[in-house]
Design an enzyme around this catalytic site. Structure first.
Site, PDB file in Angstrom:
ATOM      1  N   TYR A  45      -6.605   3.933  -9.071  1.00 60.05           N
ATOM      2  CA  TYR A  45      -6.565   2.508  -8.722  1.00 60.05           C
ATOM      3  C   TYR A  45      -5.275   2.180  -7.984  1.00 60.05           C
ATOM      4  O   TYR A  45      -4.280   2.896  -8.080  1.00 60.05           O
ATOM      5  CB  TYR A  45      -6.709   1.632  -9.973  1.00 60.05           C
ATOM      6  CG  TYR A  45      -5.534   1.662 -10.923  1.00 60.05           C
ATOM      7  CD1 TYR A  45      -4.453   0.801 -10.763  1.00 60.05           C
ATOM      8  CD2 TYR A  45      -5.509   2.552 -12.004  1.00 60.05           C
ATOM      9  CE1 TYR A  45      -3.376   0.817 -11.656  1.00 60.05           C
ATOM     10  CE2 TYR A  45      -4.451   2.574 -12.894  1.00 60.05           C
ATOM     11  CZ  TYR A  45      -3.376   1.700 -12.715  1.00 60.05           C
ATOM     12  OH  TYR A  45      -2.316   1.715 -13.585  1.00 60.05           O
ATOM     13  N   CYS A  46      -5.319   1.086  -7.226  1.00 64.11           N
ATOM     14  CA  CYS A  46      -4.139   0.569  -6.529  1.00 64.11           C
ATOM     15  C   CYS A  46      -4.307  -0.950  -6.421  1.00 64.11           C
ATOM     16  O   CYS A  46      -5.174  -1.529  -7.074  1.00 64.11           O
ATOM     17  CB  CYS A  46      -3.961   1.220  -5.156  1.00 64.11           C
ATOM     18  SG  CYS A  46      -5.341   0.962  -4.020  1.00 64.11           S
ATOM     19  N   THR A  47      -3.519  -1.597  -5.592  1.00 66.56           N
ATOM     20  CA  THR A  47      -3.532  -3.061  -5.536  1.00 66.56           C
ATOM     21  C   THR A  47      -4.855  -3.621  -5.029  1.00 66.56           C
ATOM     22  O   THR A  47      -5.503  -4.434  -5.700  1.00 66.56           O
ATOM     23  CB  THR A  47      -2.391  -3.572  -4.639  1.00 66.56           C
ATOM     24  OG1 THR A  47      -1.154  -3.065  -5.123  1.00 66.56           O
ATOM     25  CG2 THR A  47      -2.346  -5.102  -4.645  1.00 66.56           C
TER      26      THR A  47
ATOM     27  N   GLY B 123      -7.191  -1.442  -3.083  1.00 69.42           N
ATOM     28  CA  GLY B 123      -8.152  -0.381  -2.806  1.00 69.42           C
ATOM     29  C   GLY B 123      -7.818   0.514  -1.632  1.00 69.42           C
ATOM     30  O   GLY B 123      -8.314   1.636  -1.545  1.00 69.42           O
TER      31      GLY B 123
ATOM     32  N   ILE C 208      -6.954  -3.510  -8.155  1.00 68.59           N
ATOM     33  CA  ILE C 208      -6.596  -4.352  -9.301  1.00 68.59           C
ATOM     34  C   ILE C 208      -6.924  -5.813  -9.004  1.00 68.59           C
ATOM     35  O   ILE C 208      -7.353  -6.562  -9.883  1.00 68.59           O
ATOM     36  CB  ILE C 208      -5.090  -4.223  -9.611  1.00 68.59           C
ATOM     37  CG1 ILE C 208      -4.714  -2.766  -9.855  1.00 68.59           C
ATOM     38  CG2 ILE C 208      -4.700  -5.073 -10.816  1.00 68.59           C
ATOM     39  CD1 ILE C 208      -3.216  -2.506  -9.856  1.00 68.59           C
TER      40      ILE C 208
END
Length: 469
Positions: free
Chosen positions: A332-334, A336, A362
């Site tokens: 996951y990241c901020t 995508g 996220i």
């Protein structure tokens, strides 16, 4: 550095030859390893650092025309030559540290400008973009500039034959709608975050969606409360990558990305992982953001690499292949976008059993699960620094250890890092990112100019990987 006719590439080559963090602190030895043009830049930073340090020691309350005096090391100096000699003899290590900080800020600034300059050398002939600019005659200038607003976050991977045309269109579109923010365009797609009024951002979404290249849905644009004030200015440019991983997009393509999981599916996967008491499970929940992001907010029981830039992620993977071997990875990241390339790189190593990524990042997860498994604040790359959906505070003040998760810039001249310092400690003057900066930063004003918003490398979680260009 135009006055010295110094090329951007000469400055950026330094990062391959000289690690400013791990080599000797002897400034003379460092300078000898630089080219002539690089030495001129380093010397300029040293002169400015020296002058700034001396200025910080000047006694306050002196009017223009008064005889200046300086106070340092419990001594008072009434002549320029005296304070200069004292600083040169006694505070050389601090001057060297200030110089390296200033020079690193210069390199960070030139890093982005160099890439843009190189790509713009082959800029295409002007093209008529008026057909892609919306008619806003039904919207008043006041509606475009005043009133409630929001910040948009989006990306689209797609093949763009002439990114310079898209760049010109995006710049004109944002200027017409009075938007601020940053838009990166490359042959592999577009990545943007912009802020403005609700009317302006809605018009921007409609205009971007109407372009035949992108084929985007309204849901592809993530929104949060904010506006044009969340960014200092508007920056639109052509780059090699729409997210800087430092890998050729033709070698590590987004088309090789992992399986996308909707927030509901990702939530169930994390729930199943947490239900297992054995932490040596064959599933890894991987945060592929930078350490100063995961420090203030992360998924429960995640693996958060200590990397300072996303361009360090490939090195992290290469150094930890055994960790991922035969594992199921949930990334996951901020928003995508980093997972697209990050999962592609991880898959290219052919060690994982499965690689999945959170679709929409996220940001989209919190829209559906504000009280889910992500706790703390979501770091954002604008003047807000963070947004939140729950009240959890998972980080602490670096000085007193009390719960605190609101970043502010280090108060030390030329330092471009972020610091977690609670109101009580800030009131006591503890506003620097580390003890060394706190000592040398007394009575100094915050430096002006571009800031690279990341926590200081001298904190406990600093990465040990050399700087990349």
């Amino acid at each position: 550095m135009a006055e010295d006719n110094t090329s951007f590439s000469e400055f950026m080559d330094l990062d391959h030859d000289l690690d400013l963090d791990t080599r000797t602190c002897n400034g003379v030895r460092q300078e000898k390893q630089l080219s002539a043009s690089q030495r001129r830049g380093y010397s300029l930073c040293r002169r400015k650092s020296f002058a700034g340090f001396v200025a910080s020691k000047r006694n306050r309350g002196q009017e223009e025309g008064d005889y200046y005096s300086w106070c340092c090391c419990a001594q008072t100096f009434r002549e320029h030559s005296a304070i200069h000699k004292h600083v040169a003899r006694t505070h050389d290590p601090e001057i060297q540290r200030l110089t390296r900080d200033a020079y690193q800020c210069l390199l960070n600034q030139l890093e982005e400008e160099a890439e843009t300059q190189q790509l713009n050398e082959c800029e295409a002939e002007p093209v008529d973009i008026s057909a892609w600019i919306p008619d806003t005659r039904h919207i008043s200038e006041e509606q475009l500039q005043k009133g409630p607003g929001k910040v948009l976050l989006y990306y689209r991977y797609c093949q763009i034959e002439d990114p310079h045309v898209i760049c010109a269109w995006q710049r004109a579109l944002c200027e017409k709608l009075h938007l601020t923010g940053k838009v990166r365009v490359a042959t592999e797609g577009i990545n943007g975050t912009v802020g403005g009024t609700n009317m302006a951002t809605d018009a921007y979404i409609d205009a971007t969606r109407s372009h035949p290249l992108f084929k985007m849905e309204k849901d592809d644009f993530k929104t949060s409360d904010g506006g044009a004030e969340c960014f200092k200015d508007l920056r639109v440019g052509v780059y090699k990558e729409i997210v800087p991983m430092g890998m050729d997009p033709d070698v590590v393509s987004y088309q090789l990305a992992g399986v996308h999981l909707e927030p509901e599916e990702f939530h169930k996967e994390v729930e199943a992982l947490l239900a297992k008491a054995d932490e040596n499970d064959d599933t890894i929940l991987l945060d592929c953001r930078n350490f100063y992001e995961s420090k203030i907010g992360q998924f429960t029981r995640c693996l958060a690499p200590s990397i300072r830039k996303f361009s360090y992620f490939p090195d992290y993977v290469d150094q930890n292949l055994d960790l991922f071997r035969d594992k199921k990875v949930l990334m996951y990241c901020t928003g995508g976008i980093r997972c697209e390339r990050g999962s592609a790189y991880l898959r290219s190593k052919d060690v994982c059993k499965e690689v999945y990524q959170l679709k929409g990042g996220i940001h989209r997860y919190l829209e559906q699960f504000p009280e889910g498994f992500f706790r703390g604040k979501l770091f954002v790359f604008d003047e807000r620094y963070a947004i939140s959906s729950n009240k959890d505070i998972i980080s602490e003040c670096r000085y007193c250890g009390s719960p605190w998760d609101r970043y502010q810039l280090c108060s030390t001249r030329f330092c471009c890092q972020l610091v977690l310092s609670c109101p009580g400690c800030r009131q006591d003057g503890r506003t620097a990112c580390c003890p060394a900066c706190q000592t040398k930063g007394q009575n100094q004003s915050q430096a002006s100019g571009p800031h690279h918003k990341e926590e200081c490398e001298c904190t406990e979680g600093r990465p040990r990987i050399p700087q990349d260009a």
